[in-house]
Design a protein around this motif. Structure first.
Motif, PDB file in Angstrom:
ATOM      1  N   THR A   1      55.681 -21.377  29.678  1.00 37.20           N
ATOM      2  CA  THR A   1      56.320 -21.513  28.373  1.00 37.20           C
ATOM      3  C   THR A   1      55.688 -22.565  27.466  1.00 37.20           C
ATOM      4  O   THR A   1      56.189 -22.811  26.379  1.00 37.20           O
ATOM      5  CB  THR A   1      57.815 -21.851  28.542  1.00 37.20           C
ATOM      6  N   ALA A   2      54.612 -23.206  27.907  1.00 36.60           N
ATOM      7  CA  ALA A   2      53.960 -24.202  27.041  1.00 36.60           C
ATOM      8  C   ALA A   2      53.340 -23.470  25.850  1.00 36.60           C
ATOM      9  O   ALA A   2      52.611 -22.489  26.019  1.00 36.60           O
ATOM     10  CB  ALA A   2      52.899 -24.954  27.813  1.00 36.60           C
ATOM     11  N   HIS A   3      53.643 -23.952  24.643  1.00 39.12           N
ATOM     12  CA  HIS A   3      53.328 -23.151  23.469  1.00 39.12           C
ATOM     13  C   HIS A   3      53.056 -24.087  22.285  1.00 39.12           C
ATOM     14  O   HIS A   3      53.896 -24.915  21.948  1.00 39.12           O
ATOM     15  CB  HIS A   3      54.538 -22.248  23.190  1.00 39.12           C
ATOM     16  N   ILE A   4      51.885 -23.937  21.688  1.00 38.26           N
ATOM     17  CA  ILE A   4      51.521 -24.730  20.507  1.00 38.26           C
ATOM     18  C   ILE A   4      51.660 -23.837  19.278  1.00 38.26           C
ATOM     19  O   ILE A   4      51.079 -22.749  19.224  1.00 38.26           O
ATOM     20  CB  ILE A   4      50.064 -25.238  20.601  1.00 38.26           C
ATOM     21  N   THR A   5      52.417 -24.320  18.284  1.00 40.45           N
ATOM     22  CA  THR A   5      52.528 -23.611  17.010  1.00 40.45           C
ATOM     23  C   THR A   5      52.268 -24.613  15.883  1.00 40.45           C
ATOM     24  O   THR A   5      52.117 -25.808  16.141  1.00 40.45           O
ATOM     25  CB  THR A   5      53.935 -22.996  16.833  1.00 40.45           C
ATOM     26  N   GLY A   6      52.236 -24.126  14.665  1.00 39.59           N
ATOM     27  CA  GLY A   6      51.997 -25.014  13.518  1.00 39.59           C
ATOM     28  C   GLY A   6      50.511 -25.218  13.312  1.00 39.59           C
ATOM     29  O   GLY A   6      49.842 -24.371  12.749  1.00 39.59           O
TER      30      GLY A   6
END
Ligand SMILES: *[C@@H]1O[C@H](CO)[C@@H](O)[C@H](O)[C@H]1NC(C)=O
Ligand SMILES: *[C@@H]1O[C@H](CO)[C@@H](O)[C@H](O)[C@H]1NC(C)=O
Ligand SMILES: *[C@@H]1O[C@H](CO)[C@@H](O)[C@H](O)[C@H]1NC(C)=O
Ligand SMILES: *[C@@H]1O[C@H](CO)[C@@H](O)[C@H](O)[C@H]1NC(C)=O
Ligand SMILES: *[C@@H]1O[C@H](CO)[C@@H](O)[C@H](O)[C@H]1NC(C)=O
Length: 336
Positions: A98-103
């Motif tokens: 579930t590790a997730h980078i957004t932006g």
């Protein structure tokens, strides 16, 4: 029931948490290619350093800064307000699935010895998901990159772009999907002097699905592209231009993939940016073919054969009939 390699491989997959194929010598789970075998040393990331876990943007930015060896574990979704610079000697590793980078995306800028693994990076609007710039020994492994291809080539930038004389890089077991411009190596023809003789990148066991262009597209460097799976790579997958060299072997092309490989210097209008609606003219690149590829229905346009005939290192080549199942099982997050 007939037992093929394929049925055996699929049956074994759920039995072990770790990837079983390595032990059969069918593919490598470890660092392989230019990030391993190069004149300055194997990529080890944060090995030997401390480990910190981060779950917010401020802590992430602070943890990846500086050059001391460190493993940064990323927990859950983090929306980055700006692009953090990943310093030297870092492993940035997502926890679980579930590790997730957004932006904003990540910059590996003026750094050496970096591993980025098990992160989903999606819908990045400010630039590329990952930009590797003036950096050496970077291993981008087991990540997932995605956005939305329906908005055209300029809605988003690249997924993994490698620029400004970066060198000794491996991009392995990533799942690239639903995105237009995937991976550009050398992003400007005016940087020939900085880039030429660098940009050695190995791409292996990546799964590209529903993508537009640049899988990868290279200028001025050398890329070894083996055992990747391309499904519906809609416009152009591998493009070698501006005196770039590619060695292409053991890859599989499926679905609506139009052009598997081209060395013709025209940057097609479907790529971006183009100064003319007919595309942009550049010098041609070079391509060599090693072990057999399965081009499917895709076309190949090799205008010049180069001298990059053989990888300068040992690697595990997956047999062609096993590439599709093994890449589908092994690529992306939550696998390692
Ligand atoms: C990376 O770490 C090594 C020791 O592991 C150290 O010698 C080197 O200076 C570090 N790199 C940088 C750029 O600080
Ligand atoms: C990279 O190095 C150049 C030259 O030393 C410097 O001007 C630039 O600020 C550095 N960039 C970063 C992000 O460290
Ligand atoms: C590239 O990075 C090195 C440090 O690794 C620095 O000394 C050099 O000035 C940088 N060059 C540019 C053009 O940023
Ligand atoms: C190349 O990438 C750099 C860093 O992302 C960006 O600043 C520059 O505009 C890009 N150049 C081109 C021609 O796309
Ligand atoms: C293949 O390359 C040649 C240039 O050598 C070009 O004339 C031709 O249009 C290319 N074919 C395609 C399908 O792009």
């Amino acid at each position: 029931m007939r037992f093929s390699f394929l049925t055996v491989a699929s049956a074994l997959a759920p039995l072990t948490a770790a990837f079983p194929f390595g032990s059969f010598g069918l593919a490598s789970w470890d660092v392989e290619g230019f990030a391993k075998d190069n004149p300055i040393g194997v990529t080890t990331g944060g090995e030997g350093g401390s480990t910190v876990t981060v779950d917010n943007a401020a802590d992430f930015k602070a943890a990846v800064a500086g050059d001391e060896p460190k493993t940064v574990l990323v927990k859950g979704e983090i929306n980055l307000p700006s692009r953090p610079k990943i310093g030297s000697n870092k492993s940035v590793i997502g926890v679980g699935r579930t590790a997730h980078i957004t932006g904003s995306g990540l910059d590996v800028f003026n750094s050496t010895n970096v591993i980025i693994r098990n992160l989903k990076i999606s819908f990045i609007e400010d630039n590329d998901c990952i930009t590797i710039r003036n950096s050496t020994r970077v291993w981008v492994d087991h990540n997932e990159f995605a956005s939305d291809i329906t908005k055209g080539p300029d809605a988003y930038d690249g997924q993994v772009d490698i620029i400004r004389g970066s060198d000794w890089i491996t991009v392995s077991w990533n799942y690239f999907h639903d995105h237009w411009k995937s991976s550009l190596v050398g992003n400007d023809t005016t940087f020939r002097d900085i880039d030429f003789g660098h940009l050695h990148v190995t791409y292996h066991h990546n799964y590209w699905r529903n993508e537009g262009t640049r899988g990868p597209a290279g200028r001025f460097g050398h890329q070894h592209v083996y055992n990747n799976l391309y499904v519906d790579f809609l416009y152009q997958a591998i493009h070698s231009r501006s005196d770039n060299q590619v060695l292409v072997e053991g890859n599989v092309f499926r679905g609506k993939t139009r052009e598997a490989l081209s060395t013709y210097g025209l940057v097609i209008p479907d790529d971006s940016p183009n100064t003319c609606t007919c595309g942009d003219e550049e010098l041609d690149g070079y391509a060599n073919l090693g072990a057999k590829n399965d081009w499917g229905k895709a076309t190949v346009n090799i205008t010049q054969v180069g001298n990059f005939r053989k990888a300068p290192y040992k690697f595990k080549l997956t047999p062609l009939p096993l590439v599709e199942p093994i890449v589908k099982l092994g690529a992306g997050v939550g696998k390692i």
